[in-house]
Design an enzyme around this catalytic site. Structure first.
Site, mmCIF file in Angstrom:
data_model
loop_
_atom_site.group_PDB
_atom_site.id
_atom_site.type_symbol
_atom_site.label_atom_id
_atom_site.label_comp_id
_atom_site.label_asym_id
_atom_site.label_seq_id
_atom_site.Cartn_x
_atom_site.Cartn_y
_atom_site.Cartn_z
ATOM 1 N N LYS A 247 -3.013 -0.750 10.658
ATOM 2 C CA LYS A 247 -3.667 -1.377 9.165
ATOM 3 C C LYS A 247 -2.094 -2.380 8.863
ATOM 4 O O LYS A 247 -0.882 -2.950 9.256
ATOM 5 C CB LYS A 247 -1.945 0.278 7.876
ATOM 6 N N GLU B 84 -1.649 0.484 -2.987
ATOM 7 C CA GLU B 84 -0.576 0.996 -3.258
ATOM 8 C C GLU B 84 -0.061 0.396 -4.358
ATOM 9 O O GLU B 84 -0.058 -0.762 -4.859
ATOM 10 C CB GLU B 84 0.764 0.447 -2.281
HETATM 11 O O1 KIV Z 1 4.857 1.678 5.330
HETATM 12 C C1 KIV Z 1 3.920 2.492 4.623
HETATM 13 O O2 KIV Z 1 4.940 3.575 4.645
HETATM 14 C C2 KIV Z 1 3.037 2.498 3.366
HETATM 15 C C3 KIV Z 1 3.076 3.213 3.043
HETATM 16 C C4 KIV Z 1 3.718 3.126 1.594
HETATM 17 C C5 KIV Z 1 1.300 3.344 2.068
HETATM 18 O O3 KIV Z 1 2.190 1.634 3.584
#
Ligand code: KIV
Length: 260
Positions: free
Chosen positions: A110, A179
């Site tokens: 991600k 988010e």
């Molecule tokens: O780092 C994280 O936990 C996240 C979530 C808040 C989606 O990116």
């Protein structure tokens, strides 16, 4: 759980359940509760390491926590965050994504950002790295944003976020975290995309939900507005995870009071 199965869940209208995980024991409990996605988030910089932001988290630390979660999970898809500045160039992003997949147990990585990071997303997907995008409130951009506020409230900002979402999908992203954005905007983005959206503070119309596990367990100093403390009334941590999975599946969470 596989990437194509997540797409099928969106097509069937079946809510996707995600949680952040940082260690093997918790990952095993979440997996056993039926969580579809374990996200090794760089939020670990705040909830595990005690920093004020996610910025100090390093790639080595993400690899370490990813490997811990890998040893605890059995069925869930594992996503690992690319931390601050680790995707500054395509070469860096490819090298770091390879480490997260080869050493850190990631099925998918991600990264935060919109249209500006679409070329990075395209480079990763061209090299067979499944990618989850992340738009809206970007914790890695906290010093530009000036605080943890809801994003996309006015028309121009909302249109920019929609354009970000479309460009990430076009670049090959398989999933998109939304988010802290208004529920109506998240609904619009979710309808316009073929890939699933996973909301955190983005309302009930997203294809799935994610929470920081420490928030839902009531361990964090305060429970954010978009979160429910699932330990209230639960017999154990495992029971709290079961209750969260059930609440997302039957769409009783998030409720209107958890949305913007
Ligand atoms: O780092 C994280 O936990 C996240 C979530 C808040 C989606 O990116």
């Amino acid at each position: 759980m596989t990437v194509p199965e997540l797409l099928e869940m969106k097509e069937r209208g079946q809510p996707i359940v995600a949680l952040t995980a940082y260690d093997a024991s918790m990952a095993a409990l979440m997996d056993e509760a039926g969580t579809d996605i374990l996200l090794v988030g760089d939020s670990l910089g705040m909830v595990i390491q005690g920093h004020d932001t996610t910025l100090p988290v390093t790639l080595d630390q993400m690899v370490y926590h990813g490997a811990c979660v890998r040893r605890g999970r059995s069925n869930a898809l594992q996503i690992v965050d690319l931390p601050f500045m680790s995707t500054a160039t395509e070469v860096l992003a490819l090298h770091h994504a390879a480490r997260l997949m080869q050493e850190g147990g990631a099925h998918m990585v991600k990264l935060e950002g919109g249209q500006a990071v679409a070329p990075i997303v395209a480079a990763l997907t061209a090299h067979h790295v499944p990618v989850c995008g992340h738009i809206g409130l970007l914790p890695q951009a906290i010093h530009q944003l000036g605080g943890y506020q809801v994003q996309g409230r006015d028309l121009i900002a909302a249109e920019r976020l929609l354009a970000d979402a479309l460009s990430l999908e076009a670049a090959g992203a398989s999933l998109l975290v939304l988010e802290c954005i208004p529920a109506s905007l998240a609904k619009d983005i979710t309808r316009r995309l073929t890939i699933p959206t996973i909301g955190i503070g983005a309302g009930a119309a997203c294809d799935g939900q994610v929470l920081v596990a420490y928030d839902l367990l009531g361990i964090s100093p305060h429970t954010p507005k978009f979160c429910r403390n699932f330990m209230v009334g639960a017999e154990s941590i495992g029971d709290a995870f079961h209750r969260y999975v059930k609440a997302v599946r039957d769409r009783s969470f998030p409720a209107a009071e958890h949305s913007f």
